[in-house]
Design an enzyme around this catalytic site. Structure first.
Site, PDB file in Angstrom:
ATOM      1  N   LYS A 123       1.562   0.515 -85.799  1.00  0.00           N
ATOM      2  CA  LYS A 123       1.206   1.462 -86.867  1.00  0.00           C
ATOM      3  C   LYS A 123       0.030   0.961 -87.698  1.00  0.00           C
ATOM      4  O   LYS A 123      -0.724   1.749 -88.256  1.00  0.00           O
ATOM      5  CB  LYS A 123       2.408   1.715 -87.788  1.00  0.00           C
ATOM      6  CG  LYS A 123       3.683   2.169 -87.096  1.00  0.00           C
ATOM      7  CD  LYS A 123       3.535   3.526 -86.446  1.00  0.00           C
ATOM      8  CE  LYS A 123       4.858   4.212 -86.145  1.00  0.00           C
ATOM      9  NZ  LYS A 123       5.698   3.554 -85.146  1.00  0.00           N
TER      10      LYS A 123
HETATM   11  C1  LIG Z   1       6.515   4.105 -84.112  1.00  0.00           C
HETATM   12  C2  LIG Z   1       6.890   3.185 -83.015  1.00  0.00           C
HETATM   13  C3  LIG Z   1       7.074   3.655 -81.691  1.00  0.00           C
HETATM   14  C4  LIG Z   1       6.982   5.118 -81.342  1.00  0.00           C
HETATM   15  O1  LIG Z   1       5.665   5.624 -81.475  1.00  0.00           O
HETATM   16  P1  LIG Z   1       5.417   7.194 -81.599  1.00  0.00           P
HETATM   17  O2  LIG Z   1       3.975   7.333 -81.919  1.00  0.00           O
HETATM   18  O3  LIG Z   1       6.301   7.657 -82.719  1.00  0.00           O
HETATM   19  O4  LIG Z   1       5.803   7.800 -80.304  1.00  0.00           O
HETATM   20  C5  LIG Z   1       7.345   2.725 -80.699  1.00  0.00           C
HETATM   21  N1  LIG Z   1       7.465   1.415 -80.982  1.00  0.00           N
HETATM   22  C6  LIG Z   1       7.316   0.932 -82.226  1.00  0.00           C
HETATM   23  C7  LIG Z   1       7.487  -0.528 -82.473  1.00  0.00           C
HETATM   24  C8  LIG Z   1       7.010   1.794 -83.287  1.00  0.00           C
HETATM   25  O5  LIG Z   1       6.859   1.312 -84.521  1.00  0.00           O
END
Ligand SMILES: *Cc1c(COP(=O)(O)O)cnc(C)c1O
Length: 499
Positions: A113
């Site tokens: 993120k």
């Molecule tokens: C948010 C997240 C995901 C999922 O990603 P999306 O964009 O919501 O599909 C997978 N792994 C981790 C560690 C995340 O923080």
């Protein structure tokens, strides 16, 4: 380039407005009106660029109205060696022959993120300036764990903004919770919600789409926006790293320019894999986008059958950031696959809201299956994958990336397709240390140890140093104590804002 809402009421919105608003007032998501294509020569040229230069090139197409200098300033603020602990920002490492892992977690909060949320505050500030915004922006976030902290970190003390994060009280890891409730900053607010991620996301969406509440805020000189992947400003920076990974493979001679690859993404809200889809539309030759789900396998079923049905038990898994039954960004894919047919998209989304279920017609289903393949992975298989990959390759996976690796193994077994593959690694293993320790360390060693003791043990036993964003977390004071019901989220917002 302009943006339009996937539900049809808004078109010709500027990039700055789309980013500032976050979500379209008609409930739809903003989507670019066309997708630029990079030719093979340009991809070759990008191989010689650093991460900021690659990002500048890709993002420039989508940020009409931003000058080169604006974009450069945003990129320098975000992708530097203070925020990221790897000089390549999103390095690609070889797991075994033809299988590559792209590590997307070298940012301050140790999950992918950060790749978007380190730059979003800069894009937001620039967008506010471009649109002459004088109101304060209130960023509302629902998080399954990682977005919350990354958004708090990104927006902390950013002038002209307030950030409010809602996380499921009982649905995040110990580290994720600790990261959020210890967040510093004069403009940050955090609340736990009695409910799961879907409840929190719905609560936030309801506040967003309440015109009445928007007017109350307006009276106080405030406007709402989003830092969830429903905001185009979250998705755009994510397109960059897939293109970056492809050109990295070209530059190290692992693939020929033009050679097709597979991309594997552990998926929850469908944001990350959608960014990979856009990278494909922009010219990265992709054979299949492999969508990896955990026990919340609503997307696996959808990709295989064309039926999206959220009427099922919400499973709490050891990959909590993927514990999601309503994958918001699927709406953008449906908009693309229907040829920008807002009325069809609105129809499916209305059915989802009213019945929790919709079915796409065969034309859409065929197109989806052309681009996507999907399978799911249970918790025991996730642990087993962490263990075998550590044993065989001396590489430590977190629980989410392990889901992707296991689903990729299923794909290869079923298809015999061994072409080069990039697996998106979405979090540092230390962020989900308890499960990772369970996978690779004997029970006697783990017995009686608390989360942070387990992390130290993991460090000691693997020889891998814990990221700076995690060590020392247990000594930080808890600054946020609010807990609220799903129906009290709006009141919590008002209270935080003092209105
Ligand atoms: C948010 C997240 C995901 C999922 O990603 P999306 O964009 O919501 O599909 C997978 N792994 C981790 C560690 C995340 O923080």
């Amino acid at each position: 380039m302009k943006y339009q809402s996937s539900r049809g009421e808004y078109s010709s919105i500027s990039a700055a407005e789309a980013i500032k608003m976050g979500i379209s007032p008609d409930g739809g998501l903003f989507v670019p009106d066309y997708i630029p294509v990079l030719d093979a020569d340009l991809l070759s040229a990008m191989a010689g660029m650093d991460y900021q230069e690659r990002a500048s090139l890709v993002m420039g197409y989508y940020l009409e109205g931003f000058s080169q200098a604006d974009i450069k300033r945003c990129l320098q603020g975000a992708y530097n060696n203070l925020n990221f602990d790897h000089p390549q920002i999103a390095p690609v490492v070889e797991l075994r022959k033809s299988v590559y892992i792209q590590e997307l977690w070298h940012g301050p909060t140790c999950a992918f993120k950060d790749m978007a949320l380190q730059i979003l505050p800069y894009l937001m500030k620039t967008s506010m300036q471009k649109t002459g915004e004088t109101d304060g922006i209130v960023i509302l976030v629902a998080t399954s764990g990682d977005t919350g902290k990354a958004a708090l970190e990104g927006f902390s003390d950013v002038e002209g903004t307030q950030i409010i994060v809602f996380f499921p009280e009982d649905g995040v890891s110990e580290i994720q919770k600790q990261q959020m409730i210890t967040q510093e900053g004069a403009n940050v607010h955090v609340a736990a919600v009695y409910g799961n991620f879907d409840d929190a996301q719905n609560g936030v969406k309801n506040i967003f789409t309440s015109r009445e509440y928007a007017e109350i805020l307006m009276g106080k000189g405030l406007k709402m926006s989003s830092a969830n992947s429903i905001n185009w400003g979250r998705l755009l920076p994510q397109i960059v790293y897939y293109i970056s990974a492809y050109v990295d493979l070209i530059s190290r001679g692992s693939i020929q320019n033009g050679g097709k690859i597979n991309i594997v993404v552990p998926t929850g809200n469908f944001g990350n894999i959608l960014a990979a889809y856009y990278a494909g539309r922009m010219g990265v030759p992709i054979n299949k986008l492999i969508c990896a789900s955990n026990a919340n396998n609503v997307l696996t079923d959808f990709i295989r059958t064309g039926i999206y049905d959220r009427n099922r038990a919400f499973e709490k898994t050891i990959s909590p950031s993927m514990d999601i039954l309503i994958s918001s960004n699927l709406e953008r894919l449906l908009y693309e696959m229907s040829g920008h047919d807002a009325s069809r998209v609105s129809g499916w989304m209305a059915e989802l809201k009213d019945c929790g279920k919709y079915q796409v017609e065969e034309d859409i289903q065929m197109q989806i299956q052309q681009s996507f393949w999907s399978a799911c992975c249970s918790d025991p298989d996730t642990l087993d994958t962490i263990k075998t990959v550590w044993r065989d390759h001396n590489y430590l996976l977190d629980t989410h990336t392990a889901v992707a690796v296991q689903v990729y193994e299923q794909y290869v077994k079923e298809t015999n397709d061994n072409r080069a593959a990039i697996i998106a690694s979405t979090a540092s293993p230390f962020k989900f240390g308890q499960s990772v320790a369970e996978a690779i360390l004997p029970a006697e060693l783990r017995a009686g140890k608390k989360e942070f003791e387990l992390l130290s043990l993991l460090e000691e036993m693997t020889g891998i140093t814990m990221p700076a964003g995690i060590s020392g977390l247990n000594k930080k004071p808890v600054l946020h104590h609010t807990v609220c019901g799903v129906n009290e989220m709006k009141d919590a917002v008002s209270k935080f804002l003092g209105i």
